[in-house]
Design a protein around this motif. Sequence first.
Motif, mmCIF file in Angstrom:
data_model
loop_
_atom_site.group_PDB
_atom_site.id
_atom_site.type_symbol
_atom_site.label_atom_id
_atom_site.label_comp_id
_atom_site.label_asym_id
_atom_site.label_seq_id
_atom_site.Cartn_x
_atom_site.Cartn_y
_atom_site.Cartn_z
ATOM 1 N N GLU A 1 44.516 42.304 43.574
ATOM 2 C CA GLU A 1 43.453 42.507 42.600
ATOM 3 C C GLU A 1 42.772 43.848 42.857
ATOM 4 O OE1 GLU A 1 41.269 38.668 41.358
ATOM 5 O OE2 GLU A 1 41.583 38.485 43.532
ATOM 6 N N VAL B 1 48.494 35.224 42.182
ATOM 7 C CA VAL B 1 47.890 36.556 42.192
ATOM 8 C C VAL B 1 48.303 37.248 43.482
ATOM 9 C CG1 VAL B 1 45.736 37.861 42.187
ATOM 10 C CG2 VAL B 1 45.938 35.799 40.786
ATOM 11 N N THR C 1 49.732 39.544 38.814
ATOM 12 C CA THR C 1 49.986 38.110 38.878
ATOM 13 C C THR C 1 51.457 37.846 38.567
ATOM 14 O OG1 THR C 1 47.746 37.665 38.098
ATOM 15 C CG2 THR C 1 49.320 35.852 37.954
ATOM 16 N N LYS D 1 45.018 43.682 38.061
ATOM 17 C CA LYS D 1 45.384 42.528 38.873
ATOM 18 C C LYS D 1 46.863 42.255 38.637
ATOM 19 C CE LYS D 1 43.804 38.433 37.580
ATOM 20 N NZ LYS D 1 42.987 37.222 37.465
#
Length: 68
Positions: free
Chosen positions: A53, A50, A8, A6
């Motif tokens: 993902e 984010v 971020t 992911k």
Amino acid sequence: MESTFKLTVTGIQPGQDHQIVQARFREWIKGNSAEIEKSLQRILTQQPVVLAENLPQERASNLLKKVE
């Protein structure tokens, strides 16, 4: 099963010009302009955003290089 990642963003690195970062972000991220602006404001105020993902490692590494 392959690991996924992911990406971020939690802010802008010290010494980076905010206007340049914003312009690059707008070019790089596609989608609803209101959502892009909302994400930019969160990034500028050191709030996590984010960006992606469930990325395979190679794709995550490539995106990380762009963000850095």
